[in-house]
Scaffold this motif. Sequence first.
Motif, short mmCIF file in Angstrom:
data_model
loop_
_atom_site.label_atom_id
_atom_site.label_comp_id
_atom_site.label_asym_id
_atom_site.label_seq_id
_atom_site.Cartn_x
_atom_site.Cartn_y
_atom_site.Cartn_z
N VAL A 73 0.84 -1.20 0.00
CA VAL A 73 0.00 0.00 0.00
C VAL A 73 0.88 1.25 0.00
O VAL A 73 0.63 2.19 -0.77
N ALA A 74 1.91 1.28 0.82
CA ALA A 74 2.80 2.44 0.87
C ALA A 74 3.52 2.64 -0.46
O ALA A 74 3.66 3.77 -0.93
N CYS A 75 3.95 1.54 -1.08
CA CYS A 75 4.66 1.64 -2.36
C CYS A 75 3.76 2.15 -3.49
O CYS A 75 4.26 2.73 -4.45
N TYR A 91 -1.33 10.55 3.34
CA TYR A 91 -1.78 10.05 4.64
C TYR A 91 -1.87 8.53 4.64
O TYR A 91 -1.48 7.87 5.61
N LEU A 92 -2.41 7.97 3.57
CA LEU A 92 -2.49 6.51 3.47
C LEU A 92 -1.10 5.88 3.49
O LEU A 92 -0.89 4.86 4.14
N ALA A 93 -0.17 6.48 2.78
CA ALA A 93 1.19 5.92 2.72
C ALA A 93 1.84 5.93 4.09
O ALA A 93 2.43 4.94 4.51
N ALA A 96 0.16 3.35 6.35
CA ALA A 96 0.58 2.00 5.99
C ALA A 96 2.01 1.74 6.46
O ALA A 96 2.32 0.64 6.95
N LEU A 97 2.89 2.72 6.33
CA LEU A 97 4.26 2.54 6.83
C LEU A 97 4.28 2.37 8.34
O LEU A 97 5.06 1.56 8.87
N GLY A 98 3.44 3.12 9.04
CA GLY A 98 3.37 2.97 10.49
C GLY A 98 2.91 1.58 10.89
O GLY A 98 3.48 0.95 11.78
N PHE A 99 1.87 1.08 10.22
CA PHE A 99 1.40 -0.27 10.53
C PHE A 99 2.43 -1.33 10.13
O PHE A 99 2.60 -2.33 10.82
N ALA A 100 3.14 -1.12 9.01
CA ALA A 100 4.19 -2.05 8.60
C ALA A 100 5.32 -2.05 9.62
O ALA A 100 5.89 -3.11 9.94
N TYR A 101 5.64 -0.87 10.15
CA TYR A 101 6.68 -0.74 11.17
C TYR A 101 6.30 -1.56 12.42
O TYR A 101 7.11 -2.30 12.96
N LEU A 139 -4.45 8.91 10.81
CA LEU A 139 -4.22 9.21 9.39
C LEU A 139 -5.30 8.59 8.52
O LEU A 139 -5.76 9.19 7.55
N TYR A 140 -5.72 7.37 8.85
CA TYR A 140 -6.83 6.75 8.10
C TYR A 140 -8.11 7.58 8.26
O TYR A 140 -8.85 7.77 7.30
N ALA A 141 -8.35 8.08 9.48
CA ALA A 141 -9.53 8.93 9.70
C ALA A 141 -9.42 10.21 8.88
O ALA A 141 -10.42 10.71 8.35
N ALA A 142 -8.22 10.76 8.77
CA ALA A 142 -8.03 11.96 7.96
C ALA A 142 -8.32 11.67 6.49
O ALA A 142 -8.88 12.52 5.79
N VAL A 143 -7.96 10.48 6.03
CA VAL A 143 -8.25 10.10 4.64
C VAL A 143 -9.76 10.04 4.43
O VAL A 143 -10.28 10.53 3.42
#
Length: 170
Positions: A73-75, A91-93, A96-101, A139-143
């Motif tokens: 998703v981030a890519c 915001y999505l990227a 997604a990076l935060g969740f991947a981290y 960030l998802y809520a902001a999206v």
Amino acid sequence: MDDPPAQQSLTDEETGDTAARLGRGAIGLAGSIVAALIVLLFITYVTMWFQKPSPRIVGSIERWVYFIGNVVVACYCFPAFKASRRRAFLYLAFAALGFAYGALFTLLFGPRLPAGSSRSQLVLYYGLQHLIQTVGLVLYAAVVSLAREAQRRAIRSNQALQPTGGRSDE
């Protein structure tokens, strides 16, 4: 007679281009090293799955799918942001990076830290993990908020384009 110098010095623009290429090269090298380490971690997990099969395999496969899905998703979202300049993709990227981290640290350390960890290490680990997940959810809520705002704008612009005279479909 004043002869021009045989070699021209680099202009500021050429120097900036060279620095940008070196910066991208360094980031690419660091990314390649991290990717290689992640591949090695994955290979370690796969060999462990075959050497010691257990029901915990399902949990580790789930964490790997979670991690890989968020990286994908981030890519896709970072290039989409660069192309469209829409904040929702950015915001999505980052979410997604935060969740991947968070998933990566769970893959590295397991669901729990080693038994010899001090209380402050546990609090730091779990605190950072929850903070990152909370930021990702914000960030998802902001999206969602940006998407709703775009939808409202589209409805308003469609209403403005409709002729006011004549028959309505009501």
